[in-house]
Design an enzyme around this catalytic site. Structure first.
Site, PDB file in Angstrom:
ATOM      1  N   ASP A   1       1.385   5.909   8.660  1.00 17.63           N
ATOM      2  CA  ASP A   1       0.044   5.204   8.461  1.00 17.63           C
ATOM      3  C   ASP A   1      -1.014   6.207   8.636  1.00 17.63           C
ATOM      4  O   ASP A   1      -1.030   6.909   9.317  1.00 17.63           O
ATOM      5  CB  ASP A   1       0.265   4.330   9.555  1.00 17.63           C
TER       6      ASP A   1
ATOM      7  N   ASN B   1     -12.798   3.579   3.998  1.00 14.06           N
ATOM      8  CA  ASN B   1     -13.134   2.546   3.259  1.00 14.06           C
ATOM      9  C   ASN B   1     -14.630   2.057   3.603  1.00 14.06           C
ATOM     10  O   ASN B   1     -15.618   2.010   2.738  1.00 14.06           O
ATOM     11  CB  ASN B   1     -12.367   1.592   3.350  1.00 14.06           C
TER      12      ASN B   1
ATOM     13  N   ASP C   1      -8.972   4.068  -2.271  1.00 10.27           N
ATOM     14  CA  ASP C   1      -7.931   3.747  -3.160  1.00 10.27           C
ATOM     15  C   ASP C   1      -7.327   5.217  -3.808  1.00 10.27           C
ATOM     16  O   ASP C   1      -5.999   5.337  -3.828  1.00 10.27           O
ATOM     17  CB  ASP C   1      -8.377   3.029  -4.389  1.00 10.27           C
TER      18      ASP C   1
ATOM     19  N   GLU D   1      -2.328   0.794   4.103  1.00 12.97           N
ATOM     20  CA  GLU D   1      -2.307   2.251   4.285  1.00 12.97           C
ATOM     21  C   GLU D   1      -0.888   2.770   4.829  1.00 12.97           C
ATOM     22  O   GLU D   1      -1.110   3.890   5.468  1.00 12.97           O
ATOM     23  CB  GLU D   1      -3.549   2.916   4.845  1.00 12.97           C
TER      24      GLU D   1
END
Ligand SMILES: [Mg+2]
Length: 302
Positions: free
Chosen positions: A183, A191, A200, A226
């Site tokens: 992760d 973000n 992304d 993620e």
């Protein structure tokens, strides 16, 4: 000025009289087709390799092959080519079977005329085009259902299928199987600070990085958000930890653009005989949680 032929048609027919008849009928149809002829199935297959044919007119009883297998052999050999069966009055039921097995149409030799032949070729070619286009669309949908749209690696649906299969294999053969779950650390911050386009981009790069560094038979998937997993067949816990350490290090030292650094936390576990998908993945998740709790950017195992 003569019109150029619309289609190239391969006629596989061992009876010289029948072949001549077809040839004459086609000639009368203002060169709808250029005809290539073969007397044996093997010869016909060889023609298909060398000449770009649009359709095949096939007599099922040839010196080197007879009955339905003539058709199925040809279709296996050249699945993209439309086949029209030529048949005698007496074996029409065979021809119907052939259509069920993938031929586009059949013509009864005694009752072929120019119009029928022309229309049969035209429809066979067009229908085959549609059939292939449909197949492509179906393949695309099937692919999309199994591939994560953003990163191009397997999605969770596909992973679940592969997890089942690999666990069964491990149970049956006693081979090792391990699972790495990881992760990205503080991904929400990326973000929030740089926007979702950068987020992304990071996800895509992370997937690519892993994809370039796992073995061909390791299974990489996006678990969600993620979070990624690598299912590692034929590897015990220590081997999987080595892989996780390698990915952790690669991620840490990778430049995601303009100096952007991203780290990830890894949980590793090995399959146990009494595991099921849930217990196996939950343990990997617990190991991952441990890595987060112990400071992130690290590998932990259970
Ligand atoms: Mg024959």
């Amino acid at each position: 000025m003569s019109k150029s032929p619309l289609y190239t048609v391969l006629l596989i027919e061992d009876d010289a009289g029948d072949a001549l008849l077809i040839e004459e009928i086609l000639e009368q149809q203002e060169c709808l087709a250029r005809l290539v002829t073969a007397e044996r199935l093997a010869e016909g297959m060889s023609c298909l390799q060398h000449i770009n044919c649009d359709a095949v007119l096939l007599d099922m009883n040839l010196p080197d092959s007879s009955g339905l297998s003539t058709m199925t052999r040809l279709i296996d050999f050249a699945p993209g080519i439309p086949i029209i069966i030529l048949t005698g009055d007496s074996d029409e039921s065979f021809a119907i079977e052939a259509v069920k097995l993938g031929a586009q149409d059949y013509l009864v030799k005694g009752s072929i005329d120019g119009k029928i032949l022309k229309r049969s070729i035209f429809y066979a070619v067009e229908r085959k085009k549609l059939e292939l286009a449909l197949k492509q669309t179906r393949d695309l949908f099937e692919r999309q259902a199994r591939i994560d749209y953003l990163t191009g690696v397997y999605n969770r649906l596909m992973l679940n299928e592969l997890l089942e299969a690999e666990q069964q294999r491990a149970r049956r053969s006693g081979a090792d199987l391990s699972l790495v779950m990881y992760d990205l650390d503080h991904f929400k911050k990326i973000n929030d600070s740089y926007g979702h386009t950068v987020g992304d981009h990071v996800l895509k790069e992370v997937a690519q990085l892993a994809s370039n560094n796992v073995r061909a038979h390791d299974i990489l998937a996006r678990w969600g958000g993620e979070e990624f997993v690598v299912l590692v067949p034929n590897s015990d816990l220590n081997q999987a930890i080595l892989l996780a350490e390698k990915l952790c290090c690669l991620c840490r030292s990778y430049d995601f653009g303009n100096g952007l650094q991203v780290t990830a936390s890894f949980g590793v576990t090995q399959f146990r005989a009494d595991d099921n998908t849930e217990s196996f993945t939950v343990r990997a998740d617990e190991a991952l949680y441990l890595a987060k709790r112990n400071g992130r950017n690290r590998v932990e195992s259970i």
